[in-house]
Scaffold this motif. Structure first.
Motif, mmCIF file in Angstrom:
data_model
loop_
_atom_site.group_PDB
_atom_site.id
_atom_site.type_symbol
_atom_site.label_atom_id
_atom_site.label_comp_id
_atom_site.label_asym_id
_atom_site.label_seq_id
_atom_site.Cartn_x
_atom_site.Cartn_y
_atom_site.Cartn_z
ATOM 1 N N SER A 200 0.835 -1.164 0.095
ATOM 2 C CA SER A 200 0.011 -0.015 -0.046
ATOM 3 C C SER A 200 0.922 1.417 -0.157
ATOM 4 O O SER A 200 1.914 1.222 0.556
ATOM 5 N N TRP A 201 0.321 2.331 -0.612
ATOM 6 C CA TRP A 201 0.934 3.480 -0.670
ATOM 7 C C TRP A 201 -0.445 4.461 -0.068
ATOM 8 O O TRP A 201 -0.442 5.521 -1.161
ATOM 9 N N ASP A 202 -1.043 4.396 0.838
ATOM 10 C CA ASP A 202 -2.285 5.307 0.792
ATOM 11 C C ASP A 202 -2.238 6.012 2.433
ATOM 12 O O ASP A 202 -3.238 6.585 2.894
ATOM 13 N N ASP A 203 -0.995 5.778 3.134
ATOM 14 C CA ASP A 203 -0.987 6.551 4.570
ATOM 15 C C ASP A 203 -0.004 7.663 4.307
ATOM 16 O O ASP A 203 0.936 7.514 4.947
ATOM 17 N N TRP A 204 -0.770 8.602 3.971
ATOM 18 C CA TRP A 204 0.381 9.754 3.583
ATOM 19 C C TRP A 204 0.401 10.982 4.598
ATOM 20 O O TRP A 204 -0.647 10.966 5.360
ATOM 21 N N LEU A 205 1.559 11.551 4.631
ATOM 22 C CA LEU A 205 1.712 12.557 5.517
ATOM 23 C C LEU A 205 2.094 13.770 4.828
ATOM 24 O O LEU A 205 2.960 13.798 3.872
ATOM 25 N N VAL A 206 1.542 15.131 5.127
ATOM 26 C CA VAL A 206 1.932 16.079 4.606
ATOM 27 C C VAL A 206 2.831 16.681 5.584
ATOM 28 O O VAL A 206 2.505 17.041 6.610
ATOM 29 N N THR A 207 4.152 16.823 5.107
ATOM 30 C CA THR A 207 5.123 17.322 5.996
ATOM 31 C C THR A 207 5.244 18.847 5.974
ATOM 32 O O THR A 207 4.381 19.622 5.201
ATOM 33 N N GLU A 208 6.130 19.208 6.717
ATOM 34 C CA GLU A 208 6.126 20.857 7.204
ATOM 35 C C GLU A 208 6.549 21.554 5.792
ATOM 36 O O GLU A 208 6.143 22.621 5.593
ATOM 37 N N SER A 209 7.077 20.928 4.812
ATOM 38 C CA SER A 209 7.633 21.496 3.623
ATOM 39 C C SER A 209 6.399 21.413 2.694
ATOM 40 O O SER A 209 6.382 22.015 1.384
ATOM 41 N N GLY A 210 5.385 20.478 2.874
ATOM 42 C CA GLY A 210 4.160 20.415 1.992
ATOM 43 C C GLY A 210 4.231 19.131 1.230
ATOM 44 O O GLY A 210 3.500 18.749 0.282
ATOM 45 N N ALA A 211 5.347 18.403 1.368
ATOM 46 C CA ALA A 211 5.804 17.070 0.701
ATOM 47 C C ALA A 211 4.684 15.851 1.057
ATOM 48 O O ALA A 211 4.826 15.807 2.101
ATOM 49 N N TYR A 212 4.239 15.243 0.113
ATOM 50 C CA TYR A 212 3.511 13.972 0.627
ATOM 51 C C TYR A 212 4.739 12.793 0.653
ATOM 52 O O TYR A 212 5.168 12.589 -0.201
ATOM 53 N N LEU A 213 4.486 12.331 1.661
ATOM 54 C CA LEU A 213 5.303 11.170 2.106
ATOM 55 C C LEU A 213 4.627 10.025 2.870
ATOM 56 O O LEU A 213 3.670 10.399 3.731
ATOM 57 N N PRO A 214 4.834 8.784 2.613
ATOM 58 C CA PRO A 214 4.221 7.845 3.386
ATOM 59 C C PRO A 214 4.543 7.657 4.931
ATOM 60 O O PRO A 214 5.860 7.536 5.095
ATOM 61 N N LYS A 215 3.479 7.190 5.590
ATOM 62 C CA LYS A 215 3.981 6.824 6.978
ATOM 63 C C LYS A 215 4.048 5.566 7.328
ATOM 64 O O LYS A 215 5.067 5.064 8.024
ATOM 65 N N THR A 216 3.369 4.597 6.522
ATOM 66 C CA THR A 216 3.537 3.159 6.803
ATOM 67 C C THR A 216 3.030 2.581 5.131
ATOM 68 O O THR A 216 2.602 2.932 4.468
ATOM 69 N N HIS A 217 3.482 1.275 5.196
ATOM 70 C CA HIS A 217 3.336 0.489 3.893
ATOM 71 C C HIS A 217 2.537 -0.844 4.713
ATOM 72 O O HIS A 217 3.093 -1.620 5.633
ATOM 73 N N GLN A 218 1.599 -1.256 3.967
ATOM 74 C CA GLN A 218 0.730 -2.362 4.158
ATOM 75 C C GLN A 218 1.279 -3.625 3.246
ATOM 76 O O GLN A 218 1.072 -3.456 2.087
ATOM 77 N N PHE A 219 1.507 -4.731 4.076
ATOM 78 C CA PHE A 219 2.061 -5.994 3.075
ATOM 79 C C PHE A 219 0.737 -7.106 3.664
ATOM 80 O O PHE A 219 1.370 -7.744 4.507
#
Length: 233
Positions: A200-219
């Motif tokens: 999965s790539w659906d647990d997104w965090l919007v960082t202080e800079s505004g970038a979308y980055l994942p917090k977790t991945h599910q297998f």
């Protein structure tokens, strides 16, 4: 890398059990796709959905891996990444790893051990950073993109890394929402004997800079945490 191999090994064991009970786990062949301008347009749509310019403007990325055992602070402008695990601390020079600074328990080490630790740090960075920023690497040098028609009528983005990184030849099929935002990918990689394993790539965090980055991945039943993810300009 050892952690991800353990995760994959455990996951394969789980699926093997399911296969024994349910009649076998199917290996998915690498799908055929159409390369060209359509694939590039789909890749740009995904990047736009992620507001990729915010990522490009992000200078510092921080995250951890392997339950926090591997930690990273990446200065993208300088091309340096502080990599820590166990008693090892390496300021990894990404453009020229031989110029990296290596310390073990705060003390410089022998040349032989330095070279070995740098090689390990490079492999760790290549693997662990991919799980953080893979969507932004679809136009990396050596990549090939293709559009794959999915069974539900949507379009998937198949990206093959023909060079670069630690495992050239690996392929990833990005599964996208209607607006282009990725929610998962399927993998065809050397270290996994079964093609089409989905993460999965659906647990997104919007960082202080505004970038979308994942917090977790599910297998499947397993979760891979990226730790305390941060992004700064």
């Amino acid at each position: 890398m050892k952690r991800i191999l353990k995760i994959i090994g455990s996951l394969l064991g789980f699926f093997l059990l399911i296969g024994i009970i349910g009649g076998g786990l199917a290996h998915e062949p690498l799908p055929l796709g159409n390369p060209g301008s359509g694939a590039d347009a789909l890749a740009h749509k995904m990047l736009d959905a992620l507001d990729h310019e915010k990522y490009e403007d992000t200078r510092i990325l921080q995250w951890s891996y392997r339950g926090g055992a591997n930690s990273y602070k990446w200065d993208r402008k300088q091309g340096l990444c502080l990599v820590k695990w166990d008693d090892n601390e390496i300021v990894l020079n990404l453009a020229n790893p031989t110029k990296s600074d290596v310390k073990v328990d705060g003390v410089p080490t022998s040349q032989k051990e330095k070279e070995e630790l740098i090689q390990k740090a490079v492999k760790m960075f290549n693997n662990d950073s991919f799980w953080l920023v893979a969507p932004y690497k679809v136009f990396d040098k050596g990549t090939q993109r293709a559009v794959v028609k999915m069974e539900n009528g949507s379009q998937g983005l198949l990206v093959t890394y023909n060079s670069g990184g630690s495992t050239p030849g690996d392929s990833y099929l990005w599964l996208l929402k209607e607006d282009g935002l990725p929610y998962a990918f399927k993998m065809w990689v050397k270290i996994i004997p079964i093609g089409g394993l989905e993460a999965s790539w659906d647990d997104w965090l919007v960082t202080e800079s505004g970038a979308y980055l994942p917090k977790t991945h599910q297998f499947g039943p397993l979760s891979l945490s990226m730790g305390n993810v941060k992004g700064f300009k």
